[in-house]
Write a protein that holds these residues in place. Structure first.
Motif, PDB file in Angstrom:
ATOM      1  N   GLU A  67       9.487   2.996  -8.069  1.00  0.00           N
ATOM      2  CA  GLU A  67      10.070   2.713  -9.346  1.00  0.00           C
ATOM      3  C   GLU A  67       9.922   4.048 -10.133  1.00  0.00           C
ATOM      4  O   GLU A  67      11.139   4.429 -10.835  1.00  0.00           O
ATOM      5  N   ASN A  68       9.090   4.739 -10.165  1.00  0.00           N
ATOM      6  CA  ASN A  68       9.116   6.049 -10.737  1.00  0.00           C
ATOM      7  C   ASN A  68      10.108   7.125 -10.322  1.00  0.00           C
ATOM      8  O   ASN A  68      10.788   7.609 -11.104  1.00  0.00           O
ATOM      9  N   PHE A  69      10.288   6.919  -9.196  1.00  0.00           N
ATOM     10  CA  PHE A  69      11.594   7.936  -8.533  1.00  0.00           C
ATOM     11  C   PHE A  69      12.657   7.415  -9.285  1.00  0.00           C
ATOM     12  O   PHE A  69      13.605   8.042  -9.419  1.00  0.00           O
ATOM     13  N   ILE A  70      12.923   6.208  -9.094  1.00  0.00           N
ATOM     14  CA  ILE A  70      14.223   5.762  -9.628  1.00  0.00           C
ATOM     15  C   ILE A  70      14.309   6.031 -11.184  1.00  0.00           C
ATOM     16  O   ILE A  70      15.595   6.250 -11.601  1.00  0.00           O
ATOM     17  N   ARG A  71      13.360   5.782 -12.002  1.00  0.00           N
ATOM     18  CA  ARG A  71      13.475   6.147 -13.475  1.00  0.00           C
ATOM     19  C   ARG A  71      13.796   7.500 -13.570  1.00  0.00           C
ATOM     20  O   ARG A  71      14.660   8.001 -14.405  1.00  0.00           O
ATOM     21  N   SER A  72      13.067   8.328 -12.651  1.00  0.00           N
ATOM     22  CA  SER A  72      13.649   9.999 -12.973  1.00  0.00           C
ATOM     23  C   SER A  72      14.993  10.132 -12.495  1.00  0.00           C
ATOM     24  O   SER A  72      15.955  10.791 -13.069  1.00  0.00           O
ATOM     25  N   ALA A  73      15.453   9.620 -11.322  1.00  0.00           N
ATOM     26  CA  ALA A  73      16.910   9.511 -11.061  1.00  0.00           C
ATOM     27  C   ALA A  73      17.852   9.246 -11.940  1.00  0.00           C
ATOM     28  O   ALA A  73      18.965   9.682 -12.222  1.00  0.00           O
ATOM     29  N   GLU A  74      17.620   7.995 -12.601  1.00  0.00           N
ATOM     30  CA  GLU A  74      18.360   7.518 -13.543  1.00  0.00           C
ATOM     31  C   GLU A  74      18.490   8.415 -14.892  1.00  0.00           C
ATOM     32  O   GLU A  74      19.432   8.768 -15.543  1.00  0.00           O
ATOM     33  N   VAL A  98       0.828  -1.456  -0.126  1.00  0.00           N
ATOM     34  CA  VAL A  98      -0.250   0.219  -0.127  1.00  0.00           C
ATOM     35  C   VAL A  98       0.816   1.230   0.034  1.00  0.00           C
ATOM     36  O   VAL A  98       0.740   2.050  -0.655  1.00  0.00           O
ATOM     37  N   ILE A  99       2.053   1.364   0.738  1.00  0.00           N
ATOM     38  CA  ILE A  99       2.738   2.540   0.919  1.00  0.00           C
ATOM     39  C   ILE A  99       3.584   2.627  -0.480  1.00  0.00           C
ATOM     40  O   ILE A  99       3.721   3.860  -0.967  1.00  0.00           O
ATOM     41  N   VAL A 100       4.246   1.481  -0.775  1.00  0.00           N
ATOM     42  CA  VAL A 100       4.806   1.363  -2.237  1.00  0.00           C
ATOM     43  C   VAL A 100       3.752   2.198  -3.179  1.00  0.00           C
ATOM     44  O   VAL A 100       4.415   3.099  -4.083  1.00  0.00           O
ATOM     45  N   GLU A 101       2.476   1.679  -3.249  1.00  0.00           N
ATOM     46  CA  GLU A 101       1.966   2.245  -4.349  1.00  0.00           C
ATOM     47  C   GLU A 101       1.351   3.693  -4.260  1.00  0.00           C
ATOM     48  O   GLU A 101       1.523   4.374  -5.306  1.00  0.00           O
ATOM     49  N   ALA A 102       1.347   4.239  -2.910  1.00  0.00           N
ATOM     50  CA  ALA A 102       1.279   5.574  -2.858  1.00  0.00           C
ATOM     51  C   ALA A 102       2.419   6.321  -3.323  1.00  0.00           C
ATOM     52  O   ALA A 102       2.144   7.470  -3.868  1.00  0.00           O
ATOM     53  N   TRP A 103       3.725   6.194  -3.008  1.00  0.00           N
ATOM     54  CA  TRP A 103       4.687   6.663  -3.369  1.00  0.00           C
ATOM     55  C   TRP A 103       4.888   6.590  -4.951  1.00  0.00           C
ATOM     56  O   TRP A 103       5.596   7.534  -5.639  1.00  0.00           O
ATOM     57  N   ASN A 104       4.381   5.617  -5.507  1.00  0.00           N
ATOM     58  CA  ASN A 104       4.628   5.330  -6.685  1.00  0.00           C
ATOM     59  C   ASN A 104       3.636   6.178  -7.613  1.00  0.00           C
ATOM     60  O   ASN A 104       3.858   6.055  -9.040  1.00  0.00           O
ATOM     61  N   THR A 105       2.603   6.682  -7.047  1.00  0.00           N
ATOM     62  CA  THR A 105       1.356   7.124  -7.948  1.00  0.00           C
ATOM     63  C   THR A 105       1.053   8.444  -7.216  1.00  0.00           C
ATOM     64  O   THR A 105       1.710   9.522  -7.711  1.00  0.00           O
ATOM     65  N   HIS A 134      28.638   9.211 -14.028  1.00  0.00           N
ATOM     66  CA  HIS A 134      28.776   7.665 -14.525  1.00  0.00           C
ATOM     67  C   HIS A 134      29.064   6.709 -13.080  1.00  0.00           C
ATOM     68  O   HIS A 134      28.737   5.793 -13.179  1.00  0.00           O
ATOM     69  N   ASN A 135      29.251   7.544 -11.963  1.00  0.00           N
ATOM     70  CA  ASN A 135      29.541   6.628 -10.741  1.00  0.00           C
ATOM     71  C   ASN A 135      28.422   6.688  -9.857  1.00  0.00           C
ATOM     72  O   ASN A 135      28.263   6.508  -8.567  1.00  0.00           O
ATOM     73  N   ALA A 136      27.199   7.214 -10.440  1.00  0.00           N
ATOM     74  CA  ALA A 136      25.660   7.043  -9.554  1.00  0.00           C
ATOM     75  C   ALA A 136      24.978   5.932 -10.307  1.00  0.00           C
ATOM     76  O   ALA A 136      24.674   6.044 -11.388  1.00  0.00           O
ATOM     77  N   HIS A 137      24.427   5.096  -9.510  1.00  0.00           N
ATOM     78  CA  HIS A 137      23.692   3.983  -9.858  1.00  0.00           C
ATOM     79  C   HIS A 137      22.295   3.874  -9.088  1.00  0.00           C
ATOM     80  O   HIS A 137      22.420   4.376  -7.926  1.00  0.00           O
ATOM     81  N   PHE A 138      21.421   3.439  -9.635  1.00  0.00           N
ATOM     82  CA  PHE A 138      20.096   3.134  -9.110  1.00  0.00           C
ATOM     83  C   PHE A 138      19.479   1.885  -8.973  1.00  0.00           C
ATOM     84  O   PHE A 138      19.606   1.423 -10.138  1.00  0.00           O
ATOM     85  N   PHE A 139      18.628   1.615  -7.861  1.00  0.00           N
ATOM     86  CA  PHE A 139      18.037   0.354  -8.046  1.00  0.00           C
ATOM     87  C   PHE A 139      16.471   0.428  -7.294  1.00  0.00           C
ATOM     88  O   PHE A 139      16.610   1.327  -6.403  1.00  0.00           O
ATOM     89  N   VAL A 140      15.527  -0.257  -7.518  1.00  0.00           N
ATOM     90  CA  VAL A 140      14.276  -0.392  -7.000  1.00  0.00           C
ATOM     91  C   VAL A 140      14.453  -1.270  -5.873  1.00  0.00           C
ATOM     92  O   VAL A 140      14.832  -2.493  -6.181  1.00  0.00           O
ATOM     93  N   GLY A 141      14.141  -0.985  -4.478  1.00  0.00           N
ATOM     94  CA  GLY A 141      14.661  -1.726  -3.544  1.00  0.00           C
ATOM     95  C   GLY A 141      13.813  -1.617  -2.117  1.00  0.00           C
ATOM     96  O   GLY A 141      13.368  -0.376  -2.084  1.00  0.00           O
ATOM     97  N   ASP A 142      13.604  -2.563  -1.425  1.00  0.00           N
ATOM     98  CA  ASP A 142      12.890  -2.392   0.009  1.00  0.00           C
ATOM     99  C   ASP A 142      13.880  -2.415   1.139  1.00  0.00           C
ATOM    100  O   ASP A 142      14.690  -3.320   1.332  1.00  0.00           O
ATOM    101  N   ALA A 143      14.193  -1.097   1.561  1.00  0.00           N
ATOM    102  CA  ALA A 143      15.238  -1.304   2.401  1.00  0.00           C
ATOM    103  C   ALA A 143      14.954  -1.845   3.981  1.00  0.00           C
ATOM    104  O   ALA A 143      15.892  -2.172   4.469  1.00  0.00           O
TER     105      ALA A 143
END
Length: 289
Positions: A81-88, A7-14, A97-106
């Motif tokens: 995922e939407n934040f990660i796509r924007s960051a990339e 539920v929380i992930v959906e909120a942050w993604n939308t 080139h030394n910044a990398h991103f991934f979708v993950g649950d901390a």
């Protein structure tokens, strides 16, 4: 991704992602004052590998990448995922080139360590299970690795959020997360404001040498009063109350605008709307066994 966070992930993604994009000019420029001050203290060295937890748009990750240089790496992770796509996209546009991103649950996921350091700017207050997240972050650090996080202090020390919330609570009925049937952001921005609770949590997660430093500064919460009112009605505790109230929240928006105009008027300056803000810089070390 753990199902308990769905539920929380959906909120942050939308809905929250859309609102963050709308007010990115305030969220990035305003909040960067706190991370700039924190970076002066933690000074990530050249060649270090640093994890940026809850990286959002990745602006802090890019700053870290500059500090660690081409021999180091800044790795940003976020549940949305939407934040990660924007960051990339921003990293590619800036040829970092030394910044990398991934979708993950901390809280539970593989954070792809080990890291020399971990950092979080307002990325830890929304965890459903923060103790699990602290333990997972520590496990991703090398022995002796340091985790620095920035969190909001008490509501009363952040009137730009608190005064808006008080004004809205007098007008809009408050609906609990579990009763609303809507997605929500999680515990909220002040869930990590108590140093006793947070230090106990970090100690329980296995960290040592836990320190808190208070940092205060004025931040811009709007280009003008209309911008600040729209910001308050979209995000933060006030915005969440309005959204979760549904039709009733929409119906009472004219009253809310009037109340927020009065609440935020004291913060008006010639160059925008500026209000006091207060955070903790929290540092904790993974023990050397």
């Amino acid at each position: 991704m753990d199902d308990s966070n769905r539920v929380i992930v959906e909120a942050w993604n939308t809905v929250l992602y859309e609102k963050f994009c709308r007010f990115r000019h305030l969220l990035v420029d305003g909040l960067s004052q706190h991370s700039d001050a924190a970076f002066e203290r933690c000074r990530f060295p050249q060649g270090a590998r640093v994890l940026d937890v809850g990286c959002g748009f990745g602006d802090s990750t890019l700053r870290i990448a500059q500090r660690v240089g081409p021999g180091g790496a800044a790795v940003g992770t976020d549940c949305a995922e939407n934040f990660i796509r924007s960051a990339e996209a921003d990293a590619n546009a800036a040829s970092v080139h030394n910044a990398h991103f991934f979708v993950g649950d901390a809280q539970w996921g593989d954070l792809r360590g080990p890291y020399d350091y971990a950092f979080a700017r307002f990325g830890t207050m929304f965890f459903e299970m923060p103790g699990a997240a602290m333990r997972n972050i520590r496990n991703a650090l090398k022995p002796g690795g340091v985790f620095t996080q920035i969190v909001w202090r008490r509501r009363e020390e952040n009137p730009w959020l608190h005064e808006a919330e008080l004004a809205v609570r007098k007008i809009v009925p408050v609906v609990a997360h579990e009763d609303s049937g809507q997605v929500h952001c999680g515990p909220g921005p002040f869930s990590m404001s108590g140093p006793d609770m947070v230090s106990t949590m970090l100690r329980g997660a296995g960290f040592e040498r836990i320190t808190f430093e208070r940092y205060d500064c004025d931040i811009c919460i709007g280009r003008d009063l209309d911008d600040a009112i729209a910001f308050a009605m979209a995000l933060g505790p006030a915005g969440e109350i309005i959204r979760l109230a549904g039709e009733e929240g929409e119906k009472r928006k004219p009253q809310v605008v009037a109340a927020l105009t009065q609440a935020l008027a004291p913060f008006v300056r010639p160059n925008g709307i500026w209000a006091p803000s207060s955070t903790w810089f929290i540092s904790a070390t993974n023990p050397i066994l």
